[in-house]
Write a protein that holds these residues in place. Structure first.
Motif, short mmCIF file in Angstrom:
data_model
loop_
_atom_site.label_atom_id
_atom_site.label_comp_id
_atom_site.label_asym_id
_atom_site.label_seq_id
_atom_site.Cartn_x
_atom_site.Cartn_y
_atom_site.Cartn_z
N ASN A 77 -89.12 -14.50 70.67
CA ASN A 77 -89.14 -13.96 72.03
C ASN A 77 -88.21 -12.77 72.17
O ASN A 77 -88.46 -11.86 72.96
CB ASN A 77 -88.70 -15.04 73.04
CG ASN A 77 -89.52 -16.30 72.93
OD1 ASN A 77 -89.27 -17.13 72.06
ND2 ASN A 77 -90.50 -16.45 73.80
N ILE A 78 -87.09 -12.79 71.43
CA ILE A 78 -86.10 -11.72 71.54
C ILE A 78 -86.44 -10.56 70.60
O ILE A 78 -86.53 -9.41 71.03
CB ILE A 78 -84.69 -12.26 71.23
CG1 ILE A 78 -84.30 -13.33 72.25
CG2 ILE A 78 -83.67 -11.13 71.25
CD1 ILE A 78 -82.97 -13.98 71.98
N ALA A 79 -86.63 -10.87 69.33
CA ALA A 79 -86.88 -9.83 68.34
C ALA A 79 -88.36 -9.50 68.20
O ALA A 79 -88.75 -8.34 68.08
CB ALA A 79 -86.32 -10.26 66.99
N GLY A 80 -89.21 -10.55 68.21
CA GLY A 80 -90.64 -10.35 67.98
C GLY A 80 -91.30 -9.46 69.01
O GLY A 80 -92.14 -8.62 68.68
N VAL A 81 -90.93 -9.63 70.27
CA VAL A 81 -91.52 -8.82 71.34
C VAL A 81 -91.14 -7.36 71.16
O VAL A 81 -91.98 -6.46 71.31
CB VAL A 81 -91.04 -9.32 72.72
CG1 VAL A 81 -91.53 -8.39 73.82
CG2 VAL A 81 -91.55 -10.73 72.97
N ALA A 82 -89.89 -7.11 70.82
CA ALA A 82 -89.43 -5.73 70.63
C ALA A 82 -90.21 -5.05 69.51
O ALA A 82 -90.63 -3.90 69.65
CB ALA A 82 -87.94 -5.73 70.31
N ILE A 83 -90.41 -5.77 68.41
CA ILE A 83 -91.16 -5.20 67.29
C ILE A 83 -92.61 -4.95 67.67
O ILE A 83 -93.21 -3.93 67.31
CB ILE A 83 -91.07 -6.12 66.06
CG1 ILE A 83 -89.64 -6.11 65.48
CG2 ILE A 83 -92.06 -5.71 64.98
CD1 ILE A 83 -89.17 -4.77 65.01
N ALA A 84 -93.21 -5.90 68.41
CA ALA A 84 -94.60 -5.75 68.84
C ALA A 84 -94.78 -4.47 69.66
O ALA A 84 -95.73 -3.71 69.47
CB ALA A 84 -95.04 -6.97 69.65
N ILE A 85 -93.85 -4.25 70.59
CA ILE A 85 -93.94 -3.07 71.45
C ILE A 85 -93.64 -1.80 70.66
O ILE A 85 -94.29 -0.76 70.85
CB ILE A 85 -92.98 -3.20 72.64
CG1 ILE A 85 -93.43 -4.36 73.54
CG2 ILE A 85 -92.90 -1.92 73.45
CD1 ILE A 85 -92.47 -4.69 74.65
N ALA A 86 -92.65 -1.88 69.78
CA ALA A 86 -92.30 -0.71 68.97
C ALA A 86 -93.47 -0.29 68.08
O ALA A 86 -93.73 0.91 67.90
CB ALA A 86 -91.07 -1.02 68.11
N ILE A 87 -94.19 -1.27 67.53
CA ILE A 87 -95.32 -0.96 66.65
C ILE A 87 -96.58 -0.60 67.44
O ILE A 87 -97.23 0.41 67.18
CB ILE A 87 -95.63 -2.16 65.72
CG1 ILE A 87 -94.47 -2.43 64.78
CG2 ILE A 87 -96.90 -1.90 64.91
CD1 ILE A 87 -94.65 -3.68 63.93
#
Length: 563
Positions: A165-175
Motif C-alpha cells: 500500500n505504501i511502496a507498491g502504489v507509488a511504483i504503480a503511479i510512477a510507472i
C-alpha cells in the motif's frame, strides 16, 4: 502418512535451503572489503540466485498478447476473480452490507453453537454432530473457532495491508501514471469475490482439535474438498504443493523481507549505521514477534485487532489531512486518474500497459486468490462458513479500494502541486528519478517524500507505520506458515516449536543482511500458491454456493424471529 511427510520434508528442504556447495562457492567470491555479516548476505544471495532465477521465471512466466507480455499468474488471478464475480452474481456488491453486520456482531446470537465440527480423528466421540471434548470450549467461546470475525479480519488484513500500500502504489503511479490507480481499484473490486470464495471454503473444511484449536486454509479444502468430489489424488498433490510454497513464503516475503525493510527504515530515520545495528534491531523485533506467536492465533488476533486500527489511524489519518488541505484538487486528481486509465501517454505503455501495471500492483497488495487469508479466517468462531466468506471480501476493499486509493490521491496531488517527478521516468531497478537531481527513490521513499512535502517531517511518523506494518505482517504470516508446516509434518508441540524457532531466527537474518535473490524467490513462492488455490476454488465453487444459501436462509429465519 509418515512416508508422505518425509517426502514433503525432503522436497521442502530441497527447495527452501540452497545447496552447501553453492554457499561455499559464493562465500569465496565475496569481496574482502565487506564485514562478516555482509559476506554472509552476499553468500546467501549467490546461493539462492540460480534457484531463484528458475522459480521466478516459471511463476512469473509472461504470455505475449499483442505487443504486451502479461505474467501468467496475473492472468489466472484476474480470470478467477472475474469468474467468481459473475458466478456468485456480484458478491462484491451484494454482500458488503451483510459483511459489515457480521463484523459488528449483529448475527452473533444466531451463531451461538455449532453442529458442524470438522474433526479428522475418527476415534473422537461425536454426538449430534458435536465433538464432546469441545462442547465446553464452544459454549464459552460462542461457537466453533478461536477468534472473532473482527479479529480474523484484522489478522488477515495485517498480512496484506503493508508495504504494498505504501511502496507498491507509488511504483504503480510512477510507472503507469495516475491511470494505474483506476485499474488497481477495479482489480480490488473483483478480487473481493476471490476472497469471499476462499474464506468460505477455509471455514467449511477446517479441522478442529479436541482442545478447540483450529487448523484450516487451502491445504484442507484442497485435500478434503476435492476428495468429496472424487479427486483425492489431485487434492493431495495440490494441497502439498500449496503448503510447501506457503512455508517458503512465510520465511521469505512474510518474514525476512518485512524485517529487512523495517530495519532499513528505522536505521535511516535514526541515522544509525553498521551491520551490528541491524543485528540488534533484528534481535529486538524477533523477541517481540516470538512473544506474540507463541500464544497462537488467539494472541495474534488480540494484537492485530489493536495494531491494525492504530496503523490505519496513523497512515489513513495523515492521508485524509493532506487531502483535506488540498480538497479543491481532489476532483482534478480523480480526473487525471480516470483520463489516464483510458488515454495514457504513449510513453507509459498505452491503455493495456497501464492496465497491467494497476492489476499487478493490486494483486501484490491484497493477495486475493493467493489463499493465504483463508488460513486466518478459518479460525473464526462461526457456525456458517459463508458468514466468514462475506467478512473476507472486505479485505480487498479496505486494502486496495480505500487505502491504496488514498495513497494514490496523495501522491498525484502532491506531484501536481510540486512537480516532484515525471511519470515513467525510472531507472533499471524501477526506482523513480526525481526531477532536476540524480536521486533515485524506491517506492516507499517516494511515498515518504510525498507525505513529507505536504506535512513536514512526517517521514518519521511514516517510519513508525512501516515498522508496525512489517511487524503485523510477520505475525500473520507466522500463523500461515505454521498451519502449512503442521499440515505437512504433524501437529505435535515439537513441530510447532521448531517452526516458531526457525521463524524467529529468520527475523534476525532478514534484518541483518541484504537478501535480493531470497526475496525474489520467496515472492515467487507466495504467488505460486495461486496455481493450486485457483484450481481448487473453481472446482469447489458449487460447495460455496450451497453454503451461501444456508447462511442466507439462517439470516431470514433469525430476522423473522427477532421481528
Amino acid at each position: 502418512m509418515k512416508l508422505i511427510q518425509k517426502v514433503f520434508l525432503f522436497v521442502s528442504l530441497a527447495v527452501i535451503v540452497p545447496s552447501v556447495s553453492f554457499a561455499q562457492e559464493a562465500t569465496e567470491k565475496v569481496t574482502k572489503e565487506k564485514g562478516p555479516i555482509d559476506k554472509v548476505g552476499d553468500a546467501i544471495n549467490k546461493s539462492f540466485e540460480p534457484v531463484s532465477d528458475v522459480i521466478t521465471s516459471v511463476v512469473f512466466y509472461k504470455i505475449p498478447i499483442a505487443e504486451y507480455e502479461i505474467p501468467l499468474v496475473l492472468i489466472i488471478l484476474l480470470s478467477g476473480a472475474l469468474f467468481f464475480t459473475l458466478y456468485f452474481k456480484f458478491p462484491n456488491i451484494r454482500f458488503v452490507g451483510t459483511a459489515i453486520k457480521v463484523v459488528k456482531g449483529d448475527y452473533e446470537e444466531m451463531d451461538e453453537h455449532s453442529t458442524d465440527s470438522k474433526e479428522s480423528d475418527d476415534n473422537i466421540s461425536i454426538v449430534d454432530g458435536d465433538v464432546l471434548d469441545t462442547i465446553k470450549v464452544e459454549h464459552e467461546a460462542g461457537s466453533d473457532g478461536e477468534v472473532t470475525p473482527f479479529q480474523a479480519l484484522t489478522a488477515a488484513l495485517s498480512a496484506t495491508v503493508g508495504l504494498g500500500n505504501i511502496a507498491g502504489v507509488a511504483i504503480a503511479i510512477a510507472i503507469g501514471g495516475p491511470g494505474a490507480t483506476f485499474w488497481m481499484i477495479i482489480a480490488g473490486l473483483i478480487g473481493m469475490a476471490s476472497k469471499f470464495v476462499e474464506c468460505t471454503l477455509g471455514v467449511k473444511y477446517r479441522d478442529i482439535d479436541k482442545d478447540g484449536t483450529v487448523h484450516g486454509g487451502p491445504m484442507y479444502y484442497l485435500s478434503k474438498g476435492l476428495k468429496e468430489r472424487n479427486m483425492a489424488g489431485l487434492g493431495k498433490v495440490l494441497a502439498g504443493f500449496f503448503a510447501i510454497m506457503a512455508i517458503g513464503g512465510s520465511f521469505g516475503g512474510g518474514n525476512m523481507f518485512q524485517s529487512n525493510q523495517a530495519a532499513s527504515q528505522f536505521l535511516q530515520m535514526t541515522g544509525i549505521e553498521g551491520s551490528g545495528a541491524k543485528v540488534i534491531f533484528g534481535v529486538v523485533v524477533a523477541i517481540l514477534v516470538g512473544i506474540v506467536i507463541i500464544g497462537g492465533i488467539k494472541k495474534i488476533g488480540s494484537v492485530t485487532e489493536k495494531v491494525v486500527p492504530f496503523m490505519a489511524v496513523i497512515y489513513v489519518g495523515a492521508a485524509l489531512i493532506i487531502l483535506g488541505m488540498n480538497f479543491s484538487l481532489i476532483p482534478t486528481a480523480f480526473g487525471m486518474i480516470f483520463e489516464g486509465a483510458f488515454s495514457p501517454e504513449a510513453g507509459l505503455g498505452g491503455i493495456v500497459g497501464v492496465m497491467i501495471v494497476g492489476f499487478q500492483r493490486a494483486a501484490f497488495s491484497n493477495e486475493a486468490g493467493v489463499g493465504s487469508a483463508a488460513i486466518a479466517h478459518s479460525a473464526v468462531k462461526t457456525k456458517y462458513p459463508a458468514s466468514e466468506g462475506v467478512v473476507g471480501l472486505l479485505e480487498p476493499f479496505i486494502d486496495t479500494v480505500v487505502i491504496c486509493t488514498m495513497s494514490a490521491l496523495v501522491i498525484v496531488i502532491v506531484n501536481l502541486k510540486n512537480g516532484l517527478f515525471n511519470y515513467g521516468n525510472l531507472d533499471d531497478s524501477d526506482n523513480v528519478i526525481i526531477n532536476g537531481t540524480n536521486e533515485h527513490l524506491s517506492g516507499v521513499d517516494l511515498t515518504s517524500l510525498a507525505f513529507d512535502t505536504a506535512i513536514p517531517n512526517f517521514s518519521y511518523v511514516l517510519t513508525v507505520a512501516v515498522i508496525l506494518f512489517a511487524f503485523s505482517t510477520m505475525l500473520s504470516w507466522s500463523y500461515y506458515g505454521l498451519q502449512a508446516w503442521k499440515f505437512l509434518f504433524g501437529k505435535g508441540k515439537t513441530t510447532d516449536l521448531l517452526y516458531k524457532g526457525l521463524f524467529v531466527f529468520f527475523v534476525i537474518v532478514g534484518a541483518s543482511i541484504q537478501l535480493d535473490s531470497v526475496i525474489a524467490f520467496s515472492d515467487a513462492m507466495i504467488f505460486a500458491m495461486v496455481f493450486p488455490n485457483i484450481i481448487g476454488l473453481l472446482l469447489l465453487s458449487p460447495k460455496v454456493r450451497d453454503e451461501v444459501k444456508k447462511f442466507r436462509d439462517a439470516i431470514k429465519s433469525y430476522t423473522a424471529k427477532k421481528n
